[in-house]
Design a protein around this motif. Structure first.
Motif, PDB file in Angstrom:
ATOM      1  N   TYR A  13       2.520 -70.130  59.217  1.00  0.00           N
ATOM      2  CA  TYR A  13       1.886 -70.699  60.409  1.00  0.00           C
ATOM      3  C   TYR A  13       2.187 -69.826  61.623  1.00  0.00           C
ATOM      4  CZ  TYR A  13       0.332 -74.940  58.087  1.00  0.00           C
ATOM      5  OH  TYR A  13      -0.324 -75.817  57.276  1.00  0.00           O
ATOM      6  N   ASN A  15       3.602 -70.318  64.250  1.00  0.00           N
ATOM      7  CA  ASN A  15       4.948 -70.449  64.821  1.00  0.00           C
ATOM      8  C   ASN A  15       6.017 -69.833  63.923  1.00  0.00           C
ATOM      9  OD1 ASN A  15       5.203 -72.208  62.713  1.00  0.00           O
ATOM     10  ND2 ASN A  15       5.485 -74.042  63.959  1.00  0.00           N
ATOM     11  N   SER A  39       9.916 -83.197  51.352  1.00  0.00           N
ATOM     12  CA  SER A  39       9.094 -83.115  52.548  1.00  0.00           C
ATOM     13  C   SER A  39       9.166 -81.719  53.155  1.00  0.00           C
ATOM     14  CB  SER A  39       9.595 -84.163  53.557  1.00  0.00           C
ATOM     15  OG  SER A  39       8.709 -84.238  54.626  1.00  0.00           O
ATOM     16  N   GLY A  40       8.012 -81.186  53.508  1.00  0.00           N
ATOM     17  CA  GLY A  40       7.977 -79.883  54.160  1.00  0.00           C
ATOM     18  C   GLY A  40       7.899 -78.705  53.210  1.00  0.00           C
ATOM     19  N   CYS A  41       7.691 -78.968  51.896  1.00  0.00           N
ATOM     20  CA  CYS A  41       7.643 -77.851  50.952  1.00  0.00           C
ATOM     21  C   CYS A  41       6.238 -77.268  50.842  1.00  0.00           C
ATOM     22  CB  CYS A  41       8.156 -78.287  49.578  1.00  0.00           C
ATOM     23  SG  CYS A  41       7.055 -79.417  48.740  1.00  0.00           S
ATOM     24  N   GLY A  42       5.294 -77.792  51.604  1.00  0.00           N
ATOM     25  CA  GLY A  42       3.981 -77.154  51.658  1.00  0.00           C
ATOM     26  C   GLY A  42       2.918 -77.777  50.766  1.00  0.00           C
ATOM     27  N   LYS A  43       3.131 -79.004  50.323  1.00  0.00           N
ATOM     28  CA  LYS A  43       2.146 -79.652  49.437  1.00  0.00           C
ATOM     29  C   LYS A  43       0.819 -79.863  50.164  1.00  0.00           C
ATOM     30  CE  LYS A  43       4.847 -83.252  48.883  1.00  0.00           C
ATOM     31  NZ  LYS A  43       5.993 -82.880  49.740  1.00  0.00           N
ATOM     32  N   SER A  44       0.905 -80.440  51.370  1.00  0.00           N
ATOM     33  CA  SER A  44      -0.327 -80.674  52.134  1.00  0.00           C
ATOM     34  C   SER A  44      -0.996 -79.351  52.474  1.00  0.00           C
ATOM     35  CB  SER A  44      -0.019 -81.425  53.422  1.00  0.00           C
ATOM     36  OG  SER A  44       0.529 -82.681  53.124  1.00  0.00           O
ATOM     37  N   THR A  45      -0.180 -78.383  52.838  1.00  0.00           N
ATOM     38  CA  THR A  45      -0.719 -77.071  53.173  1.00  0.00           C
ATOM     39  C   THR A  45      -1.496 -76.502  51.989  1.00  0.00           C
ATOM     40  OG1 THR A  45       1.126 -76.680  54.678  1.00  0.00           O
ATOM     41  CG2 THR A  45      -0.106 -74.753  53.940  1.00  0.00           C
ATOM     42  N   HIS A 188       5.180 -88.239  46.654  1.00  0.00           N
ATOM     43  CA  HIS A 188       6.632 -88.152  46.759  1.00  0.00           C
ATOM     44  C   HIS A 188       7.302 -88.855  45.590  1.00  0.00           C
ATOM     45  CE1 HIS A 188       6.755 -87.239  51.272  1.00  0.00           C
ATOM     46  NE2 HIS A 188       7.247 -86.240  50.614  1.00  0.00           N
TER      47      HIS A 188
HETATM   48  N1  LIG Z   1      -0.193 -76.879  61.793  1.00  0.00           N
HETATM   49  C1  LIG Z   1       1.068 -76.463  61.554  1.00  0.00           C
HETATM   50  N2  LIG Z   1       1.659 -75.595  62.397  1.00  0.00           N
HETATM   51  C2  LIG Z   1       2.916 -75.158  62.169  1.00  0.00           C
HETATM   52  N3  LIG Z   1       3.669 -75.521  61.121  1.00  0.00           N
HETATM   53  C3  LIG Z   1       3.136 -76.388  60.252  1.00  0.00           C
HETATM   54  C4  LIG Z   1       1.812 -76.907  60.418  1.00  0.00           C
HETATM   55  N4  LIG Z   1       1.536 -77.737  59.399  1.00  0.00           N
HETATM   56  C5  LIG Z   1       2.646 -77.751  58.640  1.00  0.00           C
HETATM   57  N5  LIG Z   1       3.610 -76.934  59.135  1.00  0.00           N
HETATM   58  C6  LIG Z   1       4.923 -76.661  58.549  1.00  0.00           C
HETATM   59  O1  LIG Z   1       4.720 -76.155  57.262  1.00  0.00           O
HETATM   60  C7  LIG Z   1       5.662 -76.689  56.355  1.00  0.00           C
HETATM   61  C8  LIG Z   1       4.913 -77.367  55.207  1.00  0.00           C
HETATM   62  O2  LIG Z   1       4.186 -78.483  55.738  1.00  0.00           O
HETATM   63  P1  LIG Z   1       3.343 -79.458  54.802  1.00  0.00           P
HETATM   64  O3  LIG Z   1       2.730 -80.458  55.678  1.00  0.00           O
HETATM   65  O4  LIG Z   1       2.454 -78.647  53.945  1.00  0.00           O
HETATM   66  O5  LIG Z   1       4.525 -80.103  53.932  1.00  0.00           O
HETATM   67  P2  LIG Z   1       4.428 -81.293  52.865  1.00  0.00           P
HETATM   68  O6  LIG Z   1       5.005 -80.772  51.633  1.00  0.00           O
HETATM   69  O7  LIG Z   1       3.043 -81.834  52.812  1.00  0.00           O
HETATM   70  O8  LIG Z   1       5.404 -82.344  53.534  1.00  0.00           O
HETATM   71  P3  LIG Z   1       5.325 -83.937  53.444  1.00  0.00           P
HETATM   72  O9  LIG Z   1       5.762 -84.300  52.091  1.00  0.00           O
HETATM   73  O10 LIG Z   1       6.296 -84.393  54.486  1.00  0.00           O
HETATM   74  O11 LIG Z   1       3.922 -84.316  53.747  1.00  0.00           O
HETATM   75  C9  LIG Z   1       6.535 -77.637  57.134  1.00  0.00           C
HETATM   76  O12 LIG Z   1       7.733 -76.954  57.452  1.00  0.00           O
HETATM   77  C10 LIG Z   1       5.759 -77.919  58.381  1.00  0.00           C
HETATM   78  O13 LIG Z   1       6.619 -78.099  59.477  1.00  0.00           O
END
Ligand SMILES: Nc1ncnc2c1ncn2[C@@H]1O[C@H](COP(=O)(O)OP(=O)(O)OP(=O)(O)O)[C@@H](O)[C@H]1O
Ligand SMILES: [Mg+2]
Lengths: 250, 261
Positions: A13, A15, A39-45, A188
C-alpha cells in the motif's frame, strides 16, 4: 486447467504496508477454497486484487480460460452493502441493470436468485425491513444473479448469530454444488472453513503470505452431524496448528 | 392525540396569549401612541381593513420568491452535478460560489438592478443569489457521500460514470438536496424582500417590502405591523410546505426521514 493463477503476487500500500508478498496460488474450477489467517494478513486485499477492485504492485494474475467479464465474478462483502432506497428485488436487479438488461426480461432471473437464497416472494421489502441474515441473503442473491463462475466472499457471516450462520453455511454449500461455482471464502473461523471447504489456505501476516495449503476431505457428507464428529475435530485441529505456526513465525 | 402532542400545541398558544396580553396592557397603561407602538388589537383591526390591498403586494413578493426558489433548486442542482464531475472542477469553481454567497446581497443589488434593467428580473437574480448556495453546497456534499462499499460494487460491475451518477450518487444526495431546498426556501423570501427594499419601486406591481417602507414613511405603523405579520406568515407557510414536500419525496425510503419521526 486452473481458473486463475497468481504468480509472485504482491501488494504494497502507498503507506508502505506490505499487505501481500510473493503469493503463488492456483485456483481450480469447482473448488471451495477458504482463506483463514490472523487479522491483517491480507485476506481482504487478496480478494480485492482478484476481483480487479485494486491492482497488484508486483507479480501477475493469469486467467488460463480467458479474462473474466463483469458478470463472471460475484463478490459478497462483509456487510450486505445494499442500496437503502431500493427494494430487495431492485437490489438483486442492480448487476443486471448495470449490464444493460431491461427490467422485464430480468424479473425471472431476479425471482430465481431470490428463491435460491430462500427469499422467494419477499422482493418488495426494503433492506431496512429485512433482518441482518436476510440482508446477507440478498447480497448473495445479488452476487449470483449474473450467474458468475467465481464467487468471492469476505467474512460474509461474521456479524450473524450462530444459528443463522449455520443455516447460511448449508445454503452456500448447496449453491456451490448446484451451480458448480468456484468459491473463494474468507473467514476467521477455523470451524466454518473446515465445514465448507474442499481446500484451506492458511495465511500469516507481516508480510501477508501463504503458510499452509491443505486439501480437505471427509468420509461422510457435510451435514450438521459432521460438526460434532471426531473426523471434523481432527481437521480443525490440523488447521489450527498451522494457524498457530504461522502466527508464531511472524 | 397524545399528551406530548397536546403540550406541543398548547404551550406556544399560552405563550402567545401572555405575550399579546402583556403588549396590549403596556400600550394602554402607558398610553403609547399608535405611531410609536400600536397594540395587537389595533394591528389585528388594520390587518382586517388593509388586508386585501396588502395581500395584492404579498402575491407579488411570493411570485418572485417562488420563481427564485425554483431557479435556485434547478440551477443549484445542475451546478452541483457539474461540480461533482471532477475534483478539479470543484476546486476551481467552488471558491467563487462561496464569494458570491458571502457577499451581502444588499451591496450588489443596486448593480444588478442597473444591469438587469427589468424589475422582476433584477429581483429574481438577487433572490436567486441569496438562495442558491445551500442547494449547491448540500447536493455537492451528498453526491460525494456515497458509501465506499457501494462504490466498490459499482466498480465491480463496471458501471459507467453516467450509471454511477443516476443509480448511486443522485439517490444518495437526495436527502441532502432536500435539506438544501428547505433552507433555500427561507432565503428566497429574505432575498426577495431585501431586493425589494433596495429597488424600492412603487406602483401597483410593488411587493410587500415596498409597502413596509411606504407605511414607515407615512407613520402608518399599524399597517407596517400588519404587513410584517403577513410576511412572517408567508415565511412560515413556505417552511411548512417545503417540509411536507420533503417528507413526501423521502417517505418510506431514506434513513434521514426515518430518524426524524
Ligand atoms: N487501503 C489501505 N491502505 C493502507 N493499508 C491498508 C489498506 N487496506 C489494508 N491495509 C493494510 O494491509 C494489511 C492487510 O489488510 P487486509 O484488510 O487485507 O487484512 P485482512 O486479512 O482482511 O484482515 P481482517 O481479517 O482483519 O479483515 C493490513 O496491515 C492493513 O492495515
Ligand atoms: Mg478483511
Amino acid at each position: 486447467m486452473s481458473l486463475l493463477q497468481l504468480q509472485n503476487f504482491g501488494k504494497v500500500y502507498p503507506n508502505g504496508t506490505r499487505a501481500l508478498d510473493a503469493i503463488d496460488l492456483a485456483v481450480q474450477p469447482g473448488e471451495f477454497l477458504s482463506l483463514v489467517g490472523p487479522s491483517g494478513c491480507g485476506k481482504s486485499t487478496l480478494l480485492r486484487l482478484i476481483s480487479g477492485l485494486a491492482d497488484p504492485s508486483a507479480g501477475r494474475i493469469d486467467w488460463p480460460a480467458g479474462a473474466p467479464q463483469a458478470s463472471d465474478i460475484g463478490f459478497v462483502f462483509q456487510d450486505a452493502t445494499l442500496l437503502p432506497w431500493a427494494s430487495i428485488a431492485d437490489n438483486v436487479y442492480l448487476p443486471l441493470k448495470l449490464a444493460g438488461v431491461a427490467r422485464a426480461p430480468a424479473s425471472a432471473r431476479i425471482e430465481e436468485a431470490l428463491a435460491m437464497v430462500g427469499l422467494a416472494g419477499l422482493g418488495h421489502l426494503l433492506p431496512r425491513e429485512a433482518s441482518g441474515g436476510m440482508r446477507m441473503r440478498v447480497s448473495i442473491a445479488r452476487a449470483l444473479v449474473t450467474e458468475p463462475k467465481l464467487l468471492l466472499l469476505d467474512e460474509p457471516f461474521a456479524a450473524l448469530d450462530e444459528i443463522t450462520r449455520f443455516k447460511l453455511n448449508d445454503d452456500l454449500l448447496r449453491l456451490w454444488r448446484e451451480r458448480q461455482l468456484t468459491v473463494l471464502f474468507v473467514t476467521h473461523s477455523v470451524f466454518e472453513s473446515a465445514y465448507l471447504s474442499s481446500r484451506i489456505v492458511v495465511m500469516a501476516a507481516r508480510p501477508g503470505r501463504i503458510a499452509a495449503d491443505l486439501p480437505i476431505a471427509f468420509d461422510g457428507p457435510r451435514t450438521p452431524e459432521l460438526r460434532t464428529s471426531a473426523e471434523f475435530a481432527a481437521v480443525c485441529r490440523r488447521v489450527s496448528g498451522h494457524l498457530a505456526d504461522g502466527m508464531a513465525a511472524s | 392525540m397524545t399528551k406530548d402532542r397536546l403540550i406541543d400545541i398548547a404551550a406556544p398558544i399560552v405563550v402567545a396569549i401572555l405575550f399579546l396580553g402583556g403588549w396590549e396592557w403596556i400600550v394602554r397603561a402607558n398610553a403609547i401612541p399608535p405611531y410609536i407602538l400600536p397594540g395587537p388589537w389595533l394591528v389585528a383591526q388594520t390587518l382586517w381593513t388593509d388586508g386585501p390591498s396588502l395581500l395584492q403586494s404579498l402575491l407579488v413578493t411570493l411570485r418572485t420568491t417562488i420563481a427564485a426558489l425554483v431557479a435556485a433548486t434547478g440551477l443549484g442542482l445542475a451546478l452541483a452535478i457539474a461540480l461533482a464531475q471532477s475534483r478539479l472542477v470543484e476546486r476551481s469553481f467552488y471558491p467563487y460560489l462561496v464569494v458570491l454567497q458571502v457577499t451581502p446581497i444588499v451591496s450588489i443589488a443596486p448593480l444588478i438592478i442597473i444591469w438587469a434593467n427589468d424589475v422582476f428580473l433584477s429581483l429574481l437574480i438577487c433572490a436567486w443569489i441569496a438562495a442558491f448556495f445551500p442547494v449547491v453546497a448540500n447536493t455537492t456534499l451528498g453526491l460525494n457521500s456515497t458509501d465506499p462499499g457501494l462504490n466498490d460494487l459499482f466498480r465491480l460491475y463496471r458501471a459507467s460514470r453516467w450509471q454511477r451518477l443516476i443509480h448511486l450518487r443522485l439517490p444518495t444526495a437526495l436527502p441532502y438536496f432536500m435539506a438544501g431546498v428547505r433552507i433555500s426556501g427561507g432565503l428566497s423570501l429574505i432575498g426577495t424582500v431585501v431586493a425589494e427594499f433596495v429597488a424600492g419601486s412603487g406602483g401597483a406591481d410593488s411587493g410587500l417590502a415596498f409597502r413596509i417602507l411606504e407605511a414607515g414613511y407615512r407613520l402608518q405603523i399599524p399597517r407596517l405591523f400588519a404587513a410584517l405579520i403577513l410576511l412572517s406568515l408567508a415565511g412560515v407557510a413556505i417552511h411548512l410546505v417545503l417540509g411536507v414536500i420533503s417528507r413526501r419525496v423521502l417517505r418510506g425510503w431514506h434513513e434521514s426521514e426515518l430518524g426524524a419521526r
